[in-house]
Design a protein around this motif. Structure first.
Motif, PDB file in Angstrom:
ATOM      1  N   LYS A   1      -6.108  -1.150  -9.838  1.00 41.13           N
ATOM      2  CA  LYS A   1      -7.021  -0.223  -9.161  1.00 41.13           C
ATOM      3  C   LYS A   1      -6.380   1.147  -8.959  1.00 41.13           C
ATOM      4  CE  LYS A   1     -10.468  -2.931  -6.764  1.00 41.13           C
ATOM      5  NZ  LYS A   1     -11.259  -2.998  -5.525  1.00 41.13           N
ATOM      6  N   VAL A   2      -5.099   1.151  -8.616  1.00 42.99           N
ATOM      7  CA  VAL A   2      -4.411   2.433  -8.420  1.00 42.99           C
ATOM      8  C   VAL A   2      -4.332   3.203  -9.729  1.00 42.99           C
ATOM      9  CG1 VAL A   2      -2.195   3.490  -7.844  1.00 42.99           C
ATOM     10  CG2 VAL A   2      -3.119   1.683  -6.398  1.00 42.99           C
ATOM     11  N   VAL A   3      -4.043   2.504 -10.820  1.00 44.59           N
ATOM     12  CA  VAL A   3      -3.988   3.171 -12.123  1.00 44.59           C
ATOM     13  C   VAL A   3      -5.373   3.706 -12.502  1.00 44.59           C
ATOM     14  CG1 VAL A   3      -3.582   2.810 -14.584  1.00 44.59           C
ATOM     15  CG2 VAL A   3      -1.982   1.878 -12.921  1.00 44.59           C
ATOM     16  N   GLN A   4      -6.423   2.929 -12.213  1.00 46.13           N
ATOM     17  CA  GLN A   4      -7.779   3.406 -12.472  1.00 46.13           C
ATOM     18  C   GLN A   4      -8.093   4.664 -11.656  1.00 46.13           C
ATOM     19  OE1 GLN A   4     -10.474   0.173 -11.714  1.00 46.13           O
ATOM     20  NE2 GLN A   4      -9.663  -1.097 -13.391  1.00 46.13           N
TER      21      GLN A   4
ATOM     22  N   GLU B   1      -9.261   3.550  -0.888  1.00 47.09           N
ATOM     23  CA  GLU B   1     -10.345   2.607  -1.176  1.00 47.09           C
ATOM     24  C   GLU B   1      -9.877   1.432  -2.027  1.00 47.09           C
ATOM     25  OE1 GLU B   1     -12.196   5.003  -4.989  1.00 47.09           O
ATOM     26  OE2 GLU B   1     -13.066   5.275  -3.012  1.00 47.09           O
ATOM     27  N   SER B   2      -8.720   1.540  -2.670  1.00 46.59           N
ATOM     28  CA  SER B   2      -8.202   0.434  -3.484  1.00 46.59           C
ATOM     29  C   SER B   2      -7.761  -0.742  -2.632  1.00 46.59           C
ATOM     30  CB  SER B   2      -7.014   0.919  -4.331  1.00 46.59           C
ATOM     31  OG  SER B   2      -7.388   1.998  -5.157  1.00 46.59           O
ATOM     32  N   PHE B   3      -7.591  -0.551  -1.333  1.00 46.39           N
ATOM     33  CA  PHE B   3      -7.085  -1.609  -0.456  1.00 46.39           C
ATOM     34  C   PHE B   3      -8.115  -2.046   0.589  1.00 46.39           C
ATOM     35  CE2 PHE B   3      -3.635   1.117  -1.842  1.00 46.39           C
ATOM     36  CZ  PHE B   3      -2.743   0.218  -2.379  1.00 46.39           C
TER      37      PHE B   3
ATOM     38  N   LYS C   1       0.830  -1.208   0.000  1.00 47.36           N
ATOM     39  CA  LYS C   1       0.000   0.000   0.000  1.00 47.36           C
ATOM     40  C   LYS C   1       0.863   1.256   0.000  1.00 47.36           C
ATOM     41  CE  LYS C   1      -3.336   2.402   2.935  1.00 47.36           C
ATOM     42  NZ  LYS C   1      -4.150   2.307   4.170  1.00 47.36           N
ATOM     43  N   GLN C   2       1.884   1.289   0.857  1.00 47.80           N
ATOM     44  CA  GLN C   2       2.742   2.465   0.946  1.00 47.80           C
ATOM     45  C   GLN C   2       3.547   2.664  -0.338  1.00 47.80           C
ATOM     46  OE1 GLN C   2       2.694   4.725   3.488  1.00 47.80           O
ATOM     47  NE2 GLN C   2       3.937   5.908   2.057  1.00 47.80           N
ATOM     48  N   GLU C   3       4.059   1.559  -0.892  1.00 49.54           N
ATOM     49  CA  GLU C   3       4.825   1.661  -2.127  1.00 49.54           C
ATOM     50  C   GLU C   3       3.957   2.184  -3.277  1.00 49.54           C
ATOM     51  OE1 GLU C   3       8.008   1.154  -3.018  1.00 49.54           O
ATOM     52  OE2 GLU C   3       8.611   0.810  -0.941  1.00 49.54           O
ATOM     53  N   LEU C   4       2.738   1.665  -3.373  1.00 48.54           N
ATOM     54  CA  LEU C   4       1.851   2.111  -4.445  1.00 48.54           C
ATOM     55  C   LEU C   4       1.381   3.549  -4.228  1.00 48.54           C
ATOM     56  CD1 LEU C   4      -0.250  -1.125  -5.009  1.00 48.54           C
ATOM     57  CD2 LEU C   4       1.445  -0.133  -6.541  1.00 48.54           C
TER      58      LEU C   4
END
Length: 707
Positions: free
Chosen positions: A610-613, A491-493, A434-437
């Motif tokens: 999800k992060v890219v979205q 919200e992605s996680f 999560k932190q890296e993303l």
């Protein structure tokens, strides 16, 4: 003396006529009231004596020392003022204003008071840095919604005017007392302002304008020094030192004829000190004679002298008010001229649709390029051959997990645990991912805003502004645009994930079992060698006896045999340790491989996508903001043009009308100055030897004050 009074009344009437025409402001009533007070004072056959002190008993003692109270009451109006109260009133703000945010019954929000700062232009909106910054949940309110202009004088706070108009960035309009705000409007105390809608709601707040005018306190403060003779009475030297400076500051622009400092120790006539400030000290007896023997001629001269001074003050106040009106009118003239200049500078035949197409093409090219760059960055993020990829970092994290042996219910397990944290493996890996993303997404967003494709979004805005210069001139106020600082990916996680087992049953062989297995192997090897010897024709028993005999007969061979046995035991122990580590490594490697496979899949198929979205959605939202920005800029240009066209009849006619009003105001100032000059000449004649001074020997008794 009657002729002097008649002249002054004529000048007062001239002043009234000058200021009464074409002026319908509240301040006009105050000026006319002041002129009425001057006329009333001129017709009064008594002099006014005001006594200022910290204690009323000290003043009463002083009056009792002056003589017959009845004579004083017949010739003078006596009044007492509390100096401590006056000083408290002086410290209060003479004129201030505020906006009060009203609370709705359905809202859990406190009523909030916003004091309006003492500056010419006050901004109201949700944008950080606004003078009145409203909460962000009022979504119908624009970033900069209103502008309130404060017109006034530095020397006379009663001349303040508060005018409001909607800002160029205002999207949803403003309503005052139920009516939509069009153009500029003067605010009155109690006006109810709704931002963004015609009625208050959870998205459109209601503000109440309050103009706090301490007029009663201000009037009381002025009235204390509005007299013919002023006494500052105190019973200690210390109070005299502390109070004299403050009292003198209250006398600025006052029309007091005489000012006395009276120190009355112990409330008695012994050692009493009377000073005609700041010239000299006089005796109490001399003061009593002057007050009790004043004749009608002296009274008239003193009265007209003070009325002349008061009339001059009123004329100065009227001139200052007219100058304020002049300033407001001049600003209006400048605005009309700027708008006319702006209209003349607009390029004829300009196709707005062509500008919009150019800007849209720039936007499409930008989005296409950014999408390609982000997709490449996504591939690099998942490429485990790159040291900075999240896949490679995840492998390193899993390899660095600590191996622990735990016992549960009589069984022994191998378990993987992260170092220096209380989290279990699954929570730890999700947190790190999560932190890296999050870092990657924010870094990408910063590059989208500032670097990608010719300085990113900010460069796109600059390029659009250059294009818009065709319709926006320097006289137009460009809207502001600020992009968000980071991307929200929490919200992605939030989806619940399957948890991988990080524990496996593990049982070590006891050391004695391992030794037995190894020794048995050695025995079989020795037996095989002896069998080989018997096959060659040698007796196994003979060989064993020969060896035993040699070892037992030679200490050296005995020691050598024992050493070899010890070495063999050591080799067995080392072999045991290596075998134990190998078995543990095989078991944990199975767990690590399951973690690698699972989390590589989770990162690739869920987290990163999800992060890219989310990054894409954020970019689309900011581009919508950019579209509104362009629309607002074009509306500003259109509004600037329409305001000129909407001027009464014709902008040139309207401008000429404003200029005519400005000339009238200038003429009023000149006429007031002429009246003021006449009054000053009359005042000078009264003070000349031919006219007789109030405190001169020719007019007053020989023992009069100041003779």
């Amino acid at each position: 003396m009657a002729s002097k009074n008649s002249q002054l009344l004529t000048y007062i009437e001239d002043t009234r006529k000058i200021i009464a025409s074409d002026l319908e402001e509240e301040e006009l009533q105050n000026i006319l009231y002041s002129l009425d007070r001057v006329t009333a004072d001129l017709n009064l056959n008594k002099l006014s004596i005001h006594s200022v002190a910290y204690d009323v008993e000290v003043v009463q003692s002083f009056y009792s020392l002056l003589g017959d109270q009845k004579i004083l009451d017949d010739n003078y109006q006596l009044q007492f003022y509390d100096l401590s109260k006056l000083l408290r009133q002086k410290q209060q703000s003479p004129h201030s204003a505020c906006l009060i945010l009203q609370k709705l019954e359905s809202e859990d929000v406190k009523q909030t008071l916003y004091e309006l700062p003492d500056q010419q232009i006050i901004t109201v909106g949700r944008k950080p840095g606004s003078d009145v910054c409203l909460p962000n949940y009022y979504t119908y309110v624009s970033g900069q919604h209103l502008e309130i202009k404060c017109y006034g004088s530095e020397n006379n706070s009663s001349n303040y005017l508060w005018k409001v108009h909607s800002s160029a960035q205002c999207r949803n309009g403003t309503y005052i007392n139920g009516e939509q705000l069009l153009g500029e409007r003067v605010l009155r105390s109690g006006d109810r302002i709704v931002l963004g809608s015609d009625s208050p709601s959870s998205k459109s707040p209601e503000l109440v304008f309050q103009s706090i005018d301490n007029s009663s306190d201000k009037y009381e403060l002025k009235k204390s020094v509005d007299c013919d003779i002023l006494f500052f009475v105190t019973d200690t030297q210390l109070e005299a030192l502390n109070g004299i400076g403050e009292l003198l500051s209250l006398l600025t622009n006052a029309s007091v004829i005489e000012f006395f400092l009276v120190i009355l120790p112990s409330k008695s006539s012994e050692n009493i000190s009377v000073s005609r400030y700041p010239d000299r000290s006089i005796e109490l007896k001399e003061l009593k004679n002057c007050l009790l023997t004043l004749n009608e001629k002296q009274l008239g001269l003193i009265k007209i002298q003070r009325c002349l001074a008061k009339t001059i003050l009123v004329i100065d106040q009227a001139s200052e008010f007219i100058q304020c009106q002049q300033k407001i009118l001049q600003q209006g003239i400048e605005n009309i001229e700027k708008r006319q200049s702006s209209k003349s500078q607009k390029k004829s035949g300009l196709d707005i649709n062509l500008l919009i197409k150019i800007i849209n093409d720039q936007k499409v090219d930008f989005l296409r390029s950014v999408d390609a760059i982000v997709q490449q960055s996504k591939q690099d993020l998942l490429d485990d051959s790159l040291a900075e990829s999240i896949s490679y970092k995840l492998q390193l994290l899993i390899d660095e997990l600590e191996i622990c042996i735990v016992k549960q219910k009589g069984k022994q397990y191998l378990e993987l645990r992260p170092r220096a944290t209380e989290l279990d493996v699954n929570d730890f890996l999700v947190t790190v991912c999560k932190q890296e993303l999050l870092d990657w997404a924010n870094e990408e967003w910063t590059k989208i805003c500032k670097q990608y494709v010719n300085s990113g979004l900010e460069g796109l805005v600059r390029t659009a502004n250059i294009t818009l210069q065709a319709v926006l001139t320097a006289n137009d106020s460009e809207p502001s645009l600020k992009f968000r600082d980071q991307v929200e990916i929490e919200e992605s996680f939030q989806d619940p994930l399957r948890r991988i087992n990080c524990k496996i049953e593990y049982q070590e062989d006891p050391i004695w079992t391992y030794f037995i297995k190894k020794i048995r192997g050695f025995v079989f090897q020795i037996m095989g060698a002896l069998f080989l010897l018997s096959f060659l024709g040698l007796s196994r028993s003979a060989v064993i006896k020969a060896i035993n005999k040699q070892v037992s007969s030679s200490p050296f061979l005995l020691i050598l045999v024992i050493t070899m046995l010890v070495w063999l035991l050591h080799k067995l122990w080392k072999s045991y340790q290596t075998n134990k580590l190998l078995e543990k490594h095989k078991a944990t490697e199975k767990l690590r491989q399951e973690l690698r496979t699972y989390y590589q899949k989770i990162i690739k198929n869920r987290f990163v996508d999800k992060v890219v979205q989310k990054l894409d959605v954020t970019l689309k939202n900011e581009m919508s903001k950019f579209d509104r920005y362009i629309k607002s800029a074009l509306e500003i240009a259109s509004q600037s043009s329409s305001e000129v066209e909407a001027a009464p009849v014709d902008p040139k006619v309207y401008l000429k009308d404003c200029q005519t009003k400005a000339v009238k105001l200038e003429r009023k100032i000149r006429d007031l100055q002429k009246v003021k000059d006449k009054i000053q000449r009359l005042h000078a004649n009264l003070q000349s030897p031919a006219g007789g001074r109030v405190n001169s020997i020719e007019v007053a008794p020989k023992n009069w004050i100041g003779s």
